[in-house]
Motif scaffolding. Structure first.
Motif, PDB file in Angstrom:
ATOM      1  N   GLU A   1       0.907  -1.262  -0.040  1.00 20.89           N
ATOM      2  CA  GLU A   1      -0.019   0.083   0.186  1.00 20.89           C
ATOM      3  C   GLU A   1       0.692   1.143   0.175  1.00 20.89           C
ATOM      4  OE1 GLU A   1      -2.310  -3.374   1.235  1.00 20.89           O
ATOM      5  OE2 GLU A   1      -0.560  -2.356   2.257  1.00 20.89           O
TER       6      GLU A   1
ATOM      7  N   ASP B   1       0.036   0.665  -4.317  1.00 21.59           N
ATOM      8  CA  ASP B   1      -1.552   1.189  -4.427  1.00 21.59           C
ATOM      9  C   ASP B   1      -1.894   2.606  -4.344  1.00 21.59           C
ATOM     10  OD1 ASP B   1      -3.956   1.239  -4.324  1.00 21.59           O
ATOM     11  OD2 ASP B   1      -4.227  -0.391  -2.445  1.00 21.59           O
ATOM     12  N   LYS B   2      -1.858   3.110  -5.506  1.00 18.74           N
ATOM     13  CA  LYS B   2      -1.875   4.626  -5.387  1.00 18.74           C
ATOM     14  C   LYS B   2      -3.433   5.022  -4.929  1.00 18.74           C
ATOM     15  CE  LYS B   2       1.003   5.258  -9.132  1.00 18.74           C
ATOM     16  NZ  LYS B   2       1.347   4.543 -10.651  1.00 18.74           N
ATOM     17  N   SER B   3      -4.410   4.031  -4.591  1.00 21.92           N
ATOM     18  CA  SER B   3      -5.774   4.366  -4.162  1.00 21.92           C
ATOM     19  C   SER B   3      -5.613   4.056  -2.737  1.00 21.92           C
ATOM     20  CB  SER B   3      -6.661   3.401  -4.641  1.00 21.92           C
ATOM     21  OG  SER B   3      -6.352   2.147  -4.485  1.00 21.92           O
ATOM     22  N   SER B   4      -4.559   3.830  -2.263  1.00 23.54           N
ATOM     23  CA  SER B   4      -4.445   3.545  -0.694  1.00 23.54           C
ATOM     24  C   SER B   4      -4.245   4.852  -0.176  1.00 23.54           C
ATOM     25  CB  SER B   4      -3.559   2.486  -0.316  1.00 23.54           C
ATOM     26  OG  SER B   4      -3.262   2.481   0.901  1.00 23.54           O
ATOM     27  N   LYS B   5      -4.934   4.947   1.111  1.00 20.34           N
ATOM     28  CA  LYS B   5      -4.719   6.072   2.181  1.00 20.34           C
ATOM     29  C   LYS B   5      -3.089   5.860   2.671  1.00 20.34           C
ATOM     30  CE  LYS B   5      -6.401   4.107   6.273  1.00 20.34           C
ATOM     31  NZ  LYS B   5      -5.173   3.589   6.774  1.00 20.34           N
TER      32      LYS B   5
ATOM     33  N   PHE C   1      -0.658   5.062   0.735  1.00 18.92           N
ATOM     34  CA  PHE C   1       0.488   5.491  -0.408  1.00 18.92           C
ATOM     35  C   PHE C   1       1.258   6.465   0.027  1.00 18.92           C
ATOM     36  CE2 PHE C   1       1.418   7.168  -4.603  1.00 18.92           C
ATOM     37  CZ  PHE C   1       2.318   6.133  -4.784  1.00 18.92           C
TER      38      PHE C   1
END
Length: 183
Positions: free
Chosen positions: A107, A111-115, A117
């Motif tokens: 993450e 994972d660019k969509s993860s808080k 990241f």
């Protein structure tokens, strides 16, 4: 305040001499001595209470665990080594208290969509690492187990993309992350 002004994401810091003792333990496993000069760490995240650094190069190659039967990275031999012997040696080498030593997660890196990241890893070149002797690019472990099989962990390939391999694969690269700041 000092971190906000001087330690921005992407800033490179040199550890003049990094010295970590050799370990051979039934619970932790076998780890060779690390003696290296001018080791580069990069600021990958600045928070109000701490700064997170990641080693720019792979310090050594090792498995996550020779015979992993846990559920999380924190139960692995590599985690015990990094949070124990390695953290103590790092603190002596840099002269300040270290809050945490571990690996980054999928993450954090992919994972660019993860808080969780870390924007520093947005550019692929920041995800590619070389061995400490700068001899070649190599893959490096992340602390995220594969969701479908706990004996498989994520890593970043030589091309900067996240993939997986068995935790017992002995030549995975280790580029730890650590935090300093207020507890």
């Amino acid at each position: 305040d000092v971190a906000d002004k001087h330690l921005l994401e992407g800033k490179k810091i040199y550890i003049k001499n990094l010295s970590i003792p050799k370990v051979k333990s039934r619970h932790i496993g076998k780890f060779e001595k690390i003696d290296a000069a001018d080791v580069v760490v990069t600021v990958v995240k600045v928070e109000p209470s701490k700064v997170i650094f990641n080693f720019e190069r792979i310090l050594f190659r090792h498995c996550i665990d020779e015979d992993f039967d846990g559920d999380t990275f924190e139960e692995s031999q590599l985690s015990k080594y990094l949070s124990g012997v390695f953290a103590e040696g790092l603190e002596k080498s840099i002269g300040i208290k270290v809050l945490d030593v571990s690996l980054l997660s999928e993450e954090n890196v992919s994972d660019k969509s993860s808080k969780d990241f870390m924007p520093y890893f947005m550019e692929r070149k920041n995800r590619i690492k070389t061995l400490l002797d700068d001899s070649d690019t190599w893959y490096w472990w992340l602390k995220s187990p594969d969701a479908s099989n706990a004996t498989i962990f994520c890593y970043v390939s030589i091309h900067g993309f996240s993939t997986t391999n068995f935790a017992s694969y002995s030549i995975g690269g280790v580029a730890p992350a650590f935090a300093v700041g207020k507890k």
